[in-house]
Design an enzyme around this catalytic site. Structure first.
Site, mmCIF file in Angstrom:
data_model
loop_
_atom_site.group_PDB
_atom_site.id
_atom_site.type_symbol
_atom_site.label_atom_id
_atom_site.label_comp_id
_atom_site.label_asym_id
_atom_site.label_seq_id
_atom_site.Cartn_x
_atom_site.Cartn_y
_atom_site.Cartn_z
ATOM 1 N N PRO A 13 72.481 -9.242 6.038
ATOM 2 C CA PRO A 13 72.053 -8.354 4.976
ATOM 3 C C PRO A 13 73.138 -7.899 4.022
ATOM 4 O O PRO A 13 74.251 -7.572 4.443
ATOM 5 C CB PRO A 13 71.604 -7.135 5.770
ATOM 6 C CG PRO A 13 72.515 -7.107 6.964
ATOM 7 C CD PRO A 13 73.087 -8.466 7.134
ATOM 8 N N GLU A 14 72.798 -7.836 2.766
ATOM 9 C CA GLU A 14 73.575 -7.008 1.845
ATOM 10 C C GLU A 14 72.638 -5.879 1.449
ATOM 11 O O GLU A 14 71.548 -5.741 2.021
ATOM 12 C CB GLU A 14 74.065 -7.850 0.656
ATOM 13 C CG GLU A 14 75.024 -8.923 1.129
ATOM 14 C CD GLU A 14 75.779 -9.672 0.021
ATOM 15 O OE1 GLU A 14 75.908 -9.137 -1.095
ATOM 16 O OE2 GLU A 14 76.231 -10.789 0.285
ATOM 17 N N LYS A 59 74.603 -0.509 2.711
ATOM 18 C CA LYS A 59 74.094 -1.341 3.792
ATOM 19 C C LYS A 59 73.637 -0.505 4.985
ATOM 20 O O LYS A 59 73.427 -1.021 6.075
ATOM 21 C CB LYS A 59 75.171 -2.344 4.232
ATOM 22 C CG LYS A 59 75.611 -3.282 3.109
ATOM 23 C CD LYS A 59 76.826 -4.095 3.491
ATOM 24 C CE LYS A 59 77.368 -4.841 2.273
ATOM 25 N NZ LYS A 59 78.688 -5.440 2.539
ATOM 26 N N ARG A 64 81.606 9.085 2.362
ATOM 27 C CA ARG A 64 82.640 8.050 2.331
ATOM 28 C C ARG A 64 82.191 6.757 1.649
ATOM 29 O O ARG A 64 82.955 5.815 1.563
ATOM 30 C CB ARG A 64 83.178 7.773 3.743
ATOM 31 C CG ARG A 64 82.195 7.205 4.725
ATOM 32 C CD ARG A 64 82.864 6.994 6.092
ATOM 33 N NE ARG A 64 81.911 6.689 7.130
ATOM 34 C CZ ARG A 64 81.400 5.472 7.344
ATOM 35 N NH1 ARG A 64 81.765 4.472 6.579
ATOM 36 N NH2 ARG A 64 80.529 5.281 8.320
ATOM 37 N N ASN A 67 79.482 -10.446 0.626
ATOM 38 C CA ASN A 67 80.189 -11.670 0.255
ATOM 39 C C ASN A 67 79.437 -12.518 -0.774
ATOM 40 O O ASN A 67 80.047 -13.112 -1.657
ATOM 41 C CB ASN A 67 80.447 -12.508 1.509
ATOM 42 C CG ASN A 67 81.608 -13.451 1.323
ATOM 43 O OD1 ASN A 67 82.456 -13.253 0.456
ATOM 44 N ND2 ASN A 67 81.635 -14.509 2.112
ATOM 45 N N ARG A 94 87.250 -13.466 5.039
ATOM 46 C CA ARG A 94 85.942 -13.924 4.578
ATOM 47 C C ARG A 94 86.126 -15.119 3.674
ATOM 48 O O ARG A 94 87.238 -15.452 3.289
ATOM 49 C CB ARG A 94 85.219 -12.796 3.813
ATOM 50 C CG ARG A 94 85.115 -11.505 4.572
ATOM 51 C CD ARG A 94 84.401 -11.615 5.903
ATOM 52 N NE ARG A 94 83.024 -12.079 5.780
ATOM 53 C CZ ARG A 94 82.010 -11.316 5.411
ATOM 54 N NH1 ARG A 94 82.189 -10.046 5.157
ATOM 55 N NH2 ARG A 94 80.791 -11.817 5.311
#
Length: 263
Positions: free
Chosen positions: A2-3, A51, A120, A161, A253
């Site tokens: 998931p994004e 997310k 955050r 990504n 990544r």
DNA sequence: GCTAAATGTTGAT
DNA sequence: TCAACCTTTAGCT
């Protein structure tokens, strides 16, 4: 896998199907201790931030879920199916059930912890309350690459990504450009495109960033893999210029880009 | 049947 | 920079 768009889509779907209803909460895997405490309560809200996915059960608090790299939630109409042994949490009403599998996070949190979490995170392009300037302030002062910054959830929340690669490609930006070297106009282009592409992702429930005219291959048919310009297209010809898309490791990544289109 | 890879993050070195 | 964590699936044999 998931994004942000996946998480927001889940929040929308589950708002429709579970909110305001009495919900059965179980943990077939027996690794979500708070399940029994929430079982039989009414789900009051579902919310997505970047997310992160949060299910509110009134005064009891919020179930904070993060799917990580390979977590999934399967939502199906009843009748209930036997749960796999890996199901961390199952939510069920008379009409629907949802199985959470493989999350990195599934925990009951209180209002303070929820506030700290949101504190955050950078602005989320999919949220109406997002303040993009908060991201620009961090980005424009950082000597990190724009590729690293777009993935940093403290800077901007929800991009992963795939969206990173695609947004940089669509903006014609070299991923290695430092945050400090980015112009405000370039930033605005990135933010606006992030909003547009991620909304589209929520609607389609997958990442589609290519324009129809770039999707058509000159001599071939439209392929399923035509959804992206560079993500997962290493060693394949760039859809616009024909030169080879490059994959290079970056911070553990895979970064995909077209050195010719992204100068 | 086995292996590698996957849209992610954290915490130790 | 690296290992750890969480699980499924695609692509091999």
């Amino acid at each position: 896998m998931p994004e942000g768009h996946t998480i927001h889509r889940l929040a929308l779907d589950h708002s429709d199907r579970f909110v305001g209803r009495t919900v059965t909460v179980t943990s077939p895997q027996d690794r979500f201790a708070a399940a029994s405490r929430l079982d039989g309560q009414v789900l009051s809200d579902v919310e997505a931030y970047g997310k992160h996915l949060l299910y509110r059960f009134g005064e009891a608090g919020w179930v904070h879920i993060h799917l990580g790299l390979f977590g999934k939630i399967w939502t199906k109409p009843t009748p209930l199916e036997p749960a796999r042994s890996t199901v961390r949490m199952r939510l069920a009403t008379i009409d629907w059930f949802a199985d959470l599998v493989g999350p990195t996070q599934c925990m009951l949190i209180d209002a303070d912890e929820r506030a700290a979490l949101f504190q955050r995170l950078g602005p989320d392009p999919l949220r109406a309350d997002a303040v993009p300037d908060a991201a620009w302030q961090k980005l424009s002062k950082s000597r990190q690459s724009v590729a690293a910054l777009l993935m940093d959830q403290h800077v901007i929340a929800g991009i992963g990504n795939a969206f990173r690669a695609e947004l940089l490609y669509r903006a014609g930006l070299n991923p290695h450009v430092e945050g400090t070297r980015l112009t405000f106009a370039q930033w605005q282009m990135l933010w606006r495109d992030a909003k547009r592409m991620m909304r589209l992702g929520v609607r389609a429930n997958r990442i589609v960033t290519t324009r129809p005219e770039d999707r058509e291959r000159r001599h071939g048919r439209v392929q399923p893999s035509d959804a992206t310009y560079v993500y997962r297209r290493a060693e394949m010809p760039c859809r616009r210029c024909g030169s080879m898309v490059v994959m290079e490791p970056l911070a553990g990544r895979r970064l995909y880009w077209c050195p010719s289109c992204q100068r």
